[in-house]
Design an enzyme around this catalytic site. Structure first.
Site, PDB file in Angstrom:
ATOM      1  N   PRO A  10       0.790  -1.228   0.000  1.00 63.08           N
ATOM      2  CA  PRO A  10       0.000   0.000   0.000  1.00 63.08           C
ATOM      3  C   PRO A  10       0.824   1.281   0.000  1.00 63.08           C
ATOM      4  O   PRO A  10       1.871   1.367   0.648  1.00 63.08           O
ATOM      5  CB  PRO A  10      -0.825  -0.098   1.287  1.00 63.08           C
ATOM      6  N   ASN A  11       0.331   2.230  -0.772  1.00 61.53           N
ATOM      7  CA  ASN A  11       0.873   3.598  -0.869  1.00 61.53           C
ATOM      8  C   ASN A  11       2.193   3.684  -1.638  1.00 61.53           C
ATOM      9  O   ASN A  11       2.680   4.790  -1.880  1.00 61.53           O
ATOM     10  CB  ASN A  11       1.028   4.236   0.523  1.00 61.53           C
ATOM     11  N   ARG A  18       5.039  10.984  -2.557  1.00 65.01           N
ATOM     12  CA  ARG A  18       4.717  10.667  -1.158  1.00 65.01           C
ATOM     13  C   ARG A  18       5.937  10.922  -0.259  1.00 65.01           C
ATOM     14  O   ARG A  18       6.973  10.266  -0.419  1.00 65.01           O
ATOM     15  CB  ARG A  18       4.338   9.184  -1.086  1.00 65.01           C
ATOM     16  N   TYR A  23      11.070   8.948   1.441  1.00 62.84           N
ATOM     17  CA  TYR A  23      11.096   7.864   0.451  1.00 62.84           C
ATOM     18  C   TYR A  23      11.793   8.227  -0.859  1.00 62.84           C
ATOM     19  O   TYR A  23      11.900   7.391  -1.749  1.00 62.84           O
ATOM     20  CB  TYR A  23       9.663   7.398   0.175  1.00 62.84           C
ATOM     21  N   ASN A  74       8.152  -5.455  -0.867  1.00 67.40           N
ATOM     22  CA  ASN A  74       8.065  -4.329   0.056  1.00 67.40           C
ATOM     23  C   ASN A  74       6.604  -4.283   0.491  1.00 67.40           C
ATOM     24  O   ASN A  74       5.758  -3.794  -0.258  1.00 67.40           O
ATOM     25  CB  ASN A  74       8.468  -3.010  -0.605  1.00 67.40           C
ATOM     26  N   ALA A  77       3.123  -0.655   4.877  1.00 69.02           N
ATOM     27  CA  ALA A  77       2.694  -0.693   6.288  1.00 69.02           C
ATOM     28  C   ALA A  77       2.238  -2.082   6.724  1.00 69.02           C
ATOM     29  O   ALA A  77       2.245  -2.387   7.926  1.00 69.02           O
ATOM     30  CB  ALA A  77       1.586   0.327   6.522  1.00 69.02           C
ATOM     31  N   GLU A  98      12.606  -9.331   1.956  1.00 71.97           N
ATOM     32  CA  GLU A  98      11.820  -8.135   2.308  1.00 71.97           C
ATOM     33  C   GLU A  98      12.682  -6.887   2.119  1.00 71.97           C
ATOM     34  O   GLU A  98      13.833  -6.866   2.563  1.00 71.97           O
ATOM     35  CB  GLU A  98      11.379  -8.253   3.774  1.00 71.97           C
ATOM     36  N   HIS A 100      12.851  -2.403   2.176  1.00 73.19           N
ATOM     37  CA  HIS A 100      12.242  -1.117   2.530  1.00 73.19           C
ATOM     38  C   HIS A 100      13.139   0.014   2.061  1.00 73.19           C
ATOM     39  O   HIS A 100      14.369  -0.058   2.202  1.00 73.19           O
ATOM     40  CB  HIS A 100      12.070  -0.996   4.051  1.00 73.19           C
ATOM     41  N   ARG A 107      12.967   4.603  12.777  1.00 77.71           N
ATOM     42  CA  ARG A 107      11.783   5.465  12.689  1.00 77.71           C
ATOM     43  C   ARG A 107      10.865   5.248  13.902  1.00 77.71           C
ATOM     44  O   ARG A 107      11.341   4.914  14.981  1.00 77.71           O
ATOM     45  CB  ARG A 107      11.076   5.179  11.360  1.00 77.71           C
TER      46      ARG A 107
HETATM   47  C1  DQA Z   1       8.178   1.250   3.856  1.00 74.04           C
HETATM   48  C2  DQA Z   1       8.211   1.447   5.376  1.00 74.04           C
HETATM   49  C3  DQA Z   1       6.825   1.255   5.986  1.00 74.04           C
HETATM   50  O1  DQA Z   1       6.867   1.477   7.382  1.00 74.04           O
HETATM   51  C4  DQA Z   1       5.841   2.224   5.376  1.00 74.04           C
HETATM   52  O2  DQA Z   1       4.543   1.984   5.890  1.00 74.04           O
HETATM   53  C5  DQA Z   1       5.839   2.180   3.899  1.00 74.04           C
HETATM   54  C6  DQA Z   1       7.132   2.125   3.208  1.00 74.04           C
HETATM   55  C7  DQA Z   1       9.540   1.573   3.215  1.00 74.04           C
HETATM   56  O3  DQA Z   1       9.752   1.141   2.077  1.00 74.04           O
HETATM   57  O4  DQA Z   1      10.365   2.279   3.798  1.00 74.04           O
HETATM   58  O5  DQA Z   1       4.811   2.261   3.248  1.00 74.04           O
HETATM   59  O6  DQA Z   1       7.887  -0.116   3.588  1.00 74.04           O
END
Ligand code: DQA
Length: 151
Positions: A10-11, A18, A23, A74, A77, A98, A100, A107
């Site tokens: 998501p997102n 964003r 990011y 990835n 959240a 995984e 990020h 964080r």
């Molecule tokens: C993320 C880190 C997560 O905590 C966050 O909710 C994201 C992006 C990252 O790539 O740093 O959506 O996965």
């Protein structure tokens, strides 16, 4: 070419606009393009999937099929609370890495835990788009050492 699945949660479709201070300014299409380029050099053929919906991500992971040999993910959240995505990864038994963009351990408290990482080979966190490329190299290396080819 060995097929792998690249999942963004998501997102992550909003990358580029964003919270760029966290990011970066690169969009997901460009990250995918770079992943695709490196994957080709590593003998991998990625299929890209992004969704804002937990169930869709689970369906896609379950639908991997025998032709898919590994997963780069990835989970966004969902990293921090989706036992269902964790179980999906554990269920199919494919090597998974995984990644990020941000360093989730530096964080907010709630981001420091990943419920996904324990069912992955490992986690790469904090290197922006390089997290994807490093994670991809690690996945390719593992597939190689297991002697997995496209046959
Ligand atoms: C993320 C880190 C997560 O905590 C966050 O909710 C994201 C992006 C990252 O790539 O740093 O959506 O996965």
């Amino acid at each position: 070419m060995v097929k792998i699945l690249v999942v963004n949660g998501p997102n992550l479709n909003l990358l580029g606009t964003r919270e760029p201070e966290i990011y970066g300014s690169m969009g997901l299409d460009e990250i995918n393009r770079q992943v695709d380029g490196l994957a080709g050099r590593l003998g991998l053929e990625p299929e890209f999937f992004q969704s804002n919906h937990e169930g869709e991500i689970i369906d896609r992971i379950q639908g991997c099929g025998s032709e898919c040999k590994g997963i780069l993910i990835n989970p966004g959240a969902f990293t921090h609370y989706s036992y269902a995505i964790r179980d999906a990864i554990a269920s199919i038994g494919l090597p998974c890495v995984e990644v990020h963009l941000s360093n989730i351990h530096a964080r907010e408290e709630f981001r420091k835990q990943s419920v996904i990482a324990p069912v992955c080979l490992g986690q790469v966190s904090g290197f922006g788009r390089q997290s994807y490329l490093l994670g991809l190299r690690a996945l390719a290396d593992k597939l190689n050492s297991r002697g997995i080819s496209d046959e």
